[in-house]
Enzyme design. Structure first.
Site, mmCIF file in Angstrom:
data_model
loop_
_atom_site.group_PDB
_atom_site.id
_atom_site.type_symbol
_atom_site.label_atom_id
_atom_site.label_comp_id
_atom_site.label_asym_id
_atom_site.label_seq_id
_atom_site.Cartn_x
_atom_site.Cartn_y
_atom_site.Cartn_z
ATOM 1 N N LYS B 76 0.786 -1.222 0.007
ATOM 2 C CA LYS B 76 0.082 0.127 -0.037
ATOM 3 C C LYS B 76 1.013 1.314 -0.144
ATOM 4 O O LYS B 76 1.923 1.144 0.559
ATOM 5 C CB LYS B 76 -0.830 -0.036 1.363
ATOM 6 C CG LYS B 76 -1.776 0.979 1.368
ATOM 7 C CD LYS B 76 -2.777 1.235 2.727
ATOM 8 C CE LYS B 76 -3.911 2.062 2.613
ATOM 9 N NZ LYS B 76 -4.692 1.846 3.867
ATOM 10 N N SER B 151 -9.801 2.049 3.096
ATOM 11 C CA SER B 151 -8.830 2.559 2.104
ATOM 12 C C SER B 151 -7.891 1.849 1.450
ATOM 13 O O SER B 151 -7.381 2.475 0.540
ATOM 14 C CB SER B 151 -8.273 3.533 3.178
ATOM 15 O OG SER B 151 -7.300 3.101 4.085
ATOM 16 N N SER B 175 -9.944 -0.678 7.246
ATOM 17 C CA SER B 175 -9.580 -0.217 5.995
ATOM 18 C C SER B 175 -8.601 -1.712 5.395
ATOM 19 O O SER B 175 -8.155 -1.602 4.299
ATOM 20 C CB SER B 175 -8.569 1.107 5.984
ATOM 21 O OG SER B 175 -9.179 1.946 5.943
#
Lengths: 95, 487
Positions: B76, B151, B175
């Site tokens: 990420k 997210s 998330s």
């Protein structure tokens, strides 16, 4: 809880956040809706409850005061928008 | 190849049936072929990846290798990676090249894993649909009209489309778990303090925790094992040995007690989700577990408390983005205040600005006790409910999300409705507990996730239950249509 346009302008200034005039109303209505959600917290009495800062109630660890980092000024300043002679440049603050 | 487990891939590497360079190239090709429409990877690391893969091949040749040596993965874009752009999904950091690497990334690097690139995400991890990214939304491979969740939407979509066998994520309010559910994959967020936050760009420091995405619980365990552990550089890191997460995967779950919070199974729950979750619970029961109803009386206050704590910490953390030392700076500022204000206005997107303002408001003079202190008190009540519940159960189960993946644009202009999509996951962050999401079926051809919540530091038990469930089901092996093709 209703947040007014003047509150939005005040908060934006506190956060040093420029906002577009045409968005002030929208922020006021969004933030008011969020505050209405937040205020559901008042359903519960918390007067004798200790606030919780860390999930494991751990306190900040101390370390000995020794130098562990080397000087990386040049590397770090590669990301800077404006530098001169190893200093970060900003608009003139004092005339 | 793309559906092979990490064990299988690792054996193929050890047996020299395939090299890490070939394996990395294979997944890089899949990214090139499929990611044009998904938009899950925002920065490719191709060149460096192939160098790292060649290094891994040497380690395998010399016998100095572990389970993850030569395995490709994605990170990420919230994790700092030295020499490679780290944007956090924001225009503010569009040109930011991290001067150091996050500990979680370093640990995986040391294990020999090969970073193929960085994944798309909601800006500064603020969002539940991946629509707040400066780089555009990510599409859900199960249905391109829907969101992948957020997210960590890029990591979830990429693993679901089999663009990488594993990927990292972070979970502040759901998330990892919510996108794992929306994308039909397995995701785990460990106990707060288990994985170092050093080099992980901070959103809400008392809630942020890194974790993993994988096809299966076993793969998730292997990756989490390598990431976990105490780190001097993170003052909230917990100094406690890491359990062997693979050792108990095969244990029977006979006699284990699973708690179902009645507050999560109300009449409001979508009937399709309810049926799917109940079937999953029956499967766990058939493996010998006891099922027990429990109560978390204050859990309905978790979203309200979260939207004080998280924005407050966000407004403090994001004050470092001031246009002076790094990050975006506006053109020709007329004075210092103008520089701050315009750089932040132009550099941040709407959701980030909304949360900074929320945070500044609840922390402003006269309001601190009414909001921040109150929220921290409510937080303790929520934690106490979990502590009480775990006296009678070994693990808690619930849906991960109240719906399947929703359409792009559906909740974008309604922050409160977006926030409520994390209603089942947020309490876990407030309490600091480990949680995971496991694929357990489909509603309207879209994946549903079963959330499992463990007691503090009981990641190993969570993964054991998830693995046993995956021995009895094959939802985790389902690949979205179109992505089964070899390229």
């Amino acid at each position: 809880m209703s947040i007014q346009s003047e509150d939005v302008l005040k908060i934006a200034h506190l956060a040093r956040l420029g906002i577009q005039q045409e968005q002030v109303e929208l922020y006021a209505s969004d933030l008011s809706n969020i505050m209405n959600l937040v205020e559901q917290m008042n359903q519960v009495d918390t007067s004798d409850i200790e606030p919780m800062a860390h999930p494991l109630d751990q306190s900040q660890r101390l370390r000995s005061d020794v130098v562990t980092e080397v000087n990386q000024r040049e590397t770090l300043q590669q990301n800077a928008p404006d530098i001169e002679d190893g200093l970060f440049l900003v608009p003139r603050v004092i005339d | 190849m793309y559906n092979k487990s990490l064990q299988e891939l690792s054996s193929s590497l050890q047996d020299k049936e395939i090299s890490s360079v070939e394996l990395s190239q294979y997944f890089l090709n899949r990214i090139k072929h499929f990611d044009g429409e998904l938009n899950s990877v925002i920065t490719s690391n191709e060149e460096a990846a192939l160098v790292a893969a060649a290094e891994a091949d040497k380690r395998i040749q010399s016998g100095d290798s572990g389970l993850l040596t030569g395995i490709p993965l994605l990170h990420k874009d919230i994790f700092c990676t030295q020499g490679l752009r780290t944007s956090c999904g924001s225009k503010m950091l569009d040109n930011f090249v991290a001067p150091y690497t996050a500990t979680a990334v370093t640990k995986l690097e040391q294990a020999g894993a090969v970073m193929l690139g960085k994944t798309n995400m909601d800006e500064f991890a603020m969002g539940s649909s991946n629509e707040t990214s400066f780089y555009g939304g990510v599409k859900n491979p199960w249905d391109l009209n829907t969101v992948p969740g957020g997210s960590s939407g890029g990591s979830a979509a990429a693993v679901a489309a089999r663009l990488a066998p594993i990927a990292s994520g972070t979970d502040t309010g759901g998330s990892i778990r919510q996108p794992a559910a929306f994308c039909g994959i397995t995701g785990i967020k460990p106990t707060y303090g288990r994985v170092s936050r050093y080099g992980m760009i901070a959103f809400a420091s008392s809630l942020d925790q890194a974790g993993t995405f994988a096809k299966s619980a076993e793969d998730a365990a292997m990756m989490l094992q390598a990431m976990s552990g105490f780190d001097e550089k993170d003052s909230t890191s917990v100094n406690k040995p890491v359990d062997d997460l693979l050792a108990n995967l095969g244990d029977s779950i006979k006699g284990l007690t699973v708690g179902l919070p009645k507050e999560f199974f109300t009449d409001d729950l979508d009937s399709g989700i309810r049926e799917t979750i109940e079937t999953a619970i029956d499967t766990i029961k058939s493996a010998g577990a006891h099922i027990k109803e429990i109560s978390l009386p204050n859990i309905n206050l978790s979203v309200p408390a979260y939207y004080v704590v998280a924005p407050a910490e966000c407004s403090a953390n994001l004050s470092r983005f001031d246009g002076v030392r790094f990050g975006y700076r506006c053109d020709s500022p007329k004075d210092l205040e103008d520089l701050y204000k315009r750089s932040r206005d132009e550099g941040f997107g709407d959701e980030v600005k909304r949360r900074i303002m929320m945070g500044a408001y609840v922390l402003s003079a006269g309001y601190y006790d009414a909001y921040y202190k109150k929220a921290q008190q409510v937080r303790r009540l929520i934690k106490n409910d979990f502590v009480e519940a775990f006296k009678g159960v070994d693990i808690i189960a619930s849906p991960t999300a109240p719906s399947v993946a929703f359409s792009a644009g559906e909740k974008k202009d309604d922050p409160v409705s977006m926030y409520l999509s994390d209603i089942f996951t947020i309490g876990v962050n407030l309490a600091g507990l480990p949680g995971m999401s496991v694929p357990c079926g489909f509603v309207d051809n879209k994946p549903v996730g079963l959330q499992l919540i463990g007691n503090y530091f009981e990641e190993s038990r969570l993964l054991n239950v998830a693995h046993q469930y995956q021995q009895l089901t094959d939802w985790h092996l389902a690949v979205p249509a179109g992505y089964e093709q070899e390229v």
